[in-house]
Design a protein around this motif. Structure first.
Motif, PDB file in Angstrom:
ATOM      1  N   UNK A 152       0.853  -1.182   0.000  1.00 28.20           N
ATOM      2  CA  UNK A 152       0.000   0.000   0.000  1.00 28.20           C
ATOM      3  C   UNK A 152       0.893   1.237   0.000  1.00 28.20           C
ATOM      4  N   UNK A 153       0.280   2.390  -0.172  1.00 20.02           N
ATOM      5  CA  UNK A 153       1.017   3.652  -0.082  1.00 20.02           C
ATOM      6  C   UNK A 153       0.086   4.732   0.428  1.00 20.02           C
ATOM      7  N   UNK A 154       0.666   5.751   1.044  1.00 13.60           N
ATOM      8  CA  UNK A 154      -0.114   6.881   1.526  1.00 13.60           C
ATOM      9  C   UNK A 154      -0.425   7.806   0.361  1.00 13.60           C
ATOM     10  N   UNK A 155      -1.725   8.040   0.111  1.00 16.38           N
ATOM     11  CA  UNK A 155      -2.139   8.916  -0.980  1.00 16.38           C
ATOM     12  C   UNK A 155      -2.281  10.363  -0.518  1.00 16.38           C
ATOM     13  N   UNK A 156      -2.746  10.562   0.728  1.00 15.31           N
ATOM     14  CA  UNK A 156      -2.959  11.908   1.249  1.00 15.31           C
ATOM     15  C   UNK A 156      -3.240  11.807   2.737  1.00 15.31           C
ATOM     16  N   UNK A 157      -3.183  12.956   3.407  1.00 19.60           N
ATOM     17  CA  UNK A 157      -3.471  13.005   4.837  1.00 19.60           C
ATOM     18  C   UNK A 157      -3.938  14.399   5.196  1.00 19.60           C
ATOM     19  N   UNK A 158      -4.617  14.501   6.346  1.00 14.88           N
ATOM     20  CA  UNK A 158      -5.027  15.802   6.855  1.00 14.88           C
ATOM     21  C   UNK A 158      -5.125  15.736   8.367  1.00 14.88           C
ATOM     22  N   UNK A 159      -4.971  16.888   9.001  1.00 17.47           N
ATOM     23  CA  UNK A 159      -5.137  16.966  10.436  1.00 17.47           C
ATOM     24  C   UNK A 159      -3.954  16.455  11.229  1.00 17.47           C
ATOM     25  N   UNK A 160      -4.231  16.049  12.466  1.00 17.63           N
ATOM     26  CA  UNK A 160      -3.226  15.628  13.445  1.00 17.63           C
ATOM     27  C   UNK A 160      -3.067  14.117  13.436  1.00 17.63           C
ATOM     28  N   UNK A 161      -1.790  13.649  13.430  1.00 17.46           N
ATOM     29  CA  UNK A 161      -1.535  12.228  13.226  1.00 17.46           C
ATOM     30  C   UNK A 161      -0.398  11.730  14.109  1.00 17.46           C
ATOM     31  N   UNK A 162      -0.513  10.484  14.621  1.00 14.86           N
ATOM     32  CA  UNK A 162       0.569   9.914  15.422  1.00 14.86           C
ATOM     33  C   UNK A 162       1.660   9.286  14.574  1.00 14.86           C
ATOM     34  N   UNK A 163       1.394   9.064  13.309  1.00 16.43           N
ATOM     35  CA  UNK A 163       2.382   8.489  12.401  1.00 16.43           C
ATOM     36  C   UNK A 163       2.130   9.020  11.004  1.00 16.43           C
ATOM     37  N   UNK A 164       3.155   9.020  10.177  1.00 19.80           N
ATOM     38  CA  UNK A 164       3.005   9.532   8.824  1.00 19.80           C
ATOM     39  C   UNK A 164       4.028   8.856   7.919  1.00 19.80           C
ATOM     40  N   UNK A 165       3.651   7.786   7.237  1.00 22.06           N
ATOM     41  CA  UNK A 165       4.583   7.131   6.310  1.00 22.06           C
ATOM     42  C   UNK A 165       4.900   8.039   5.137  1.00 22.06           C
ATOM     43  N   UNK A 166       6.007   7.812   4.434  1.00 17.39           N
ATOM     44  CA  UNK A 166       6.374   8.656   3.288  1.00 17.39           C
ATOM     45  C   UNK A 166       5.287   8.664   2.225  1.00 17.39           C
ATOM     46  N   UNK A 167       4.991   9.836   1.697  1.00 22.42           N
ATOM     47  CA  UNK A 167       3.933   9.988   0.713  1.00 22.42           C
ATOM     48  C   UNK A 167       4.282   9.248  -0.576  1.00 22.42           C
ATOM     49  N   UNK A 168       3.377   8.376  -1.015  1.00 22.38           N
ATOM     50  CA  UNK A 168       3.518   7.714  -2.307  1.00 22.38           C
ATOM     51  C   UNK A 168       4.494   6.567  -2.360  1.00 22.38           C
TER      52      UNK A 168
END
Length: 504
Positions: A152-168
């Motif tokens: 899978x891959x991260x397509x987009x995000x918004x707001x406050x997050x405890x983790x954030x994988x590299x985009x795309x």
């Protein structure tokens, strides 16, 4: 219900544009600025800009930022969203912060939702390659079945997050399901190091006492219409989470998984199938009001035997509070089924399966393929999707396993008679067309009168016509067997493999 709020919160100016960026949970390390879409990371009281996030595509989910509710007696607020994509579509995971500052995720799952909380293992997390789909493993002393192992891959995000994988950037996400006690879902996210684990269970949005959901105005027809990329006809999307829809004019299958504003892919299809229950029909079934929103025709064949093929139909039903379920029309009767949250236990020789204390015996094993679709779907349905299926039964109760190299989906339900289907959807005038294997001979008194003879003659005539139809029909578009052999059951190949798996 009073609006929930955390005991503490941290706010600082965005390094990109100066707008305020708020952190409600001490566990949150990342945020996406709502104004300039800068991705910021928090280090103590300092915010650093590390890039820019792609905008989330509007999938018309009923959830939105700052919706509030209760889970396990604790109030929470939705403060962030991760949008993931994989080869069959996309899904959301909503970051929920509880009143005490701890957090969890409300994730999409099989047309429903799973609420997960962070968890840990007592040992090092195995590499993703060690999880073979369909295998059983023990996690913290509890048995789990590997339901999916996807890139899978991260397509987009918004707001406050405890983790954030590299985009795309692709990474592995593994999902395991358990039937020990309460059905549970264990997710392993390899987008971070070390991998992030979460454990949860299925929930209904109505049970979460949610407030602050998207207003009805978000469902205006104008916002949900677009031109078919194949023929140009107007296509209207009615459901919030649709990933796929068919054009009513040219019957093309249109991919909505990247949002309506994105480039729309389509696939033409011919050989239209006649629906016994038209799309949009509403009916009262199992104590709830359902609407027919999607339809697919599927074909099956025993492994190594391409001569005998059989077809069946699946109607996708929707209820705003219960989510989605399937009404299956097979040769041997009708059934109502839906994907399970837990994973049934398959015996060593695969001749039986046990779920919630009930043992089911194997009835059929076969390869399945989707040949025609119509309407809207919460997963990205396609013609030609193939699975290997096993159907099990225990009386009128049914259990089905669908498997691909990357995913296993279990579904369960029970048989219903054709009279119930006809009455539920107000199509008593088509009752004869709905009769399947549940249409049994009617016993009579001794002695045969003229009326009885006429009735018996009519029944024989209908049977002969049906026999003629089934021995000459095309299972690609009809509910029948190409060999004219005894009735076969879909067992409920319920919804296709892409309806299950990793919170999709």
């Amino acid at each position: 219900m009073a609006e929930t709020s955390p005991q503490r919160a941290y706010r600082a100016a965005c390094p990109g544009c100066g707008a305020p960026v708020e952190f409600r949970s001490a566990q949150s390390t990342h945020a996406v600025c709502g104004y300039c879409h800068s991705t910021v990371v928090r280090d103590g009281d300092t915010l650093s800009r590390i890039g820019k996030m792609a905008e989330v595509f509007d999938d018309f989910s009923p959830l939105q930022l700052f919706a509030a509710g209760r889970f396990n007696g604790r109030g929470f607020t939705v403060v962030g969203r991760l949008q993931y994509k994989y080869r069959e579509g996309s899904w959301n995971e909503w970051h929920a912060v509880f009143d005490d500052g701890s957090s969890g995720f409300l994730s999409e799952d099989n047309g429903a939702f799973v609420f997960t909380l962070p968890t840990t293992l007592q040992r090092e997390v195995p590499a993703a390659a060690q999880f073979r789909v369909g295998a059983t493993t023990a996690i913290s002393g509890r048995p789990f079945s590997v339901a999916s192992n996807e890139q899978v891959s991260l397509a987009a995000a918004q707001g406050e997050l405890p983790r954030l994988p590299p985009l795309g950037q692709p990474f592995a996400m593994v999902e395991l399901r358990s039937n020990a006690g309460e059905a549970q879902v264990l997710g392993i996210d390899y987008g971070t190091q070390p991998p992030t684990l979460s454990l949860g269970r299925s929930v209904l949005l109505d049970d979460l006492q949610l407030t602050g959901l998207r207003a009805e105005s978000a469902k205006e027809d104008k916002a949900r219409q677009f031109a078919c990329p194949n023929c140009g006809a107007q296509v209207a999307v009615a459901l919030a989470g649709s990933q796929s829809i068919t054009c009513g004019a040219c019957r093309s299958i249109i991919d909505l998984s990247q949002g309506i504003g994105a480039e729309l892919r389509h696939a033409a299809q011919d050989e239209p199938v006649q629906l016994l229950i038209p799309l949009g029909t509403q009916g009262q079934l199992q104590g709830a009001q359902w609407q027919v929103v999607g339809f697919q025709h599927r074909m099956g064949a025993e492994p190594g035997d391409s001569d005998e093929q059989f077809g069946w139909d699946e109607y996708l039903l929707y209820n705003a509070k219960r989510g989605f379920t399937f009404l299956v029309d097979a040769e041997d009767g009708w059934s109502v089924v839906k994907p399970t949250t837990g994973a049934p236990v398959l015996s060593g020789n695969a001749q039986s399966a046990t779920y919630l204390g009930t043992r089911y015996a194997l009835k059929d094993s076969y390869n399945a393929e989707t040949t025609y679709v119509a309407g809207e779907f919460y997963w990205q349905v396609q013609r030609g999707q193939k699975t290997f299926n096993r159907d099990f039964e225990s009386g009128k109760n049914l259990l089905s396993l669908e498997q691909t190299p990357n995913e296993v989906t279990w579904s369960g339900g029970g048989r219903i008679d054709s009279d119930t289907v006809a009455k539920a959807f107000g199509i008593e005038n088509r009752k004869a067309l709905l009769q399947r294997g549940d249409a049994l001979p009617v016993g009579g008194k001794s002695g045969i009168g003229c009326v009885t003879v006429i009735v018996l003659f009519a029944i024989i005539l209908v049977v002969l016509l049906l026999f003629s139809r089934c021995t000459s029909c095309d299972p690609r578009v009809e509910n029948c067997s190409s060999s004219g052999s005894s009735a076969r059951s879909s067992g409920g190949s319920f919804g296709g493999f892409s309806s299950g798996g990793g919170h999709k």
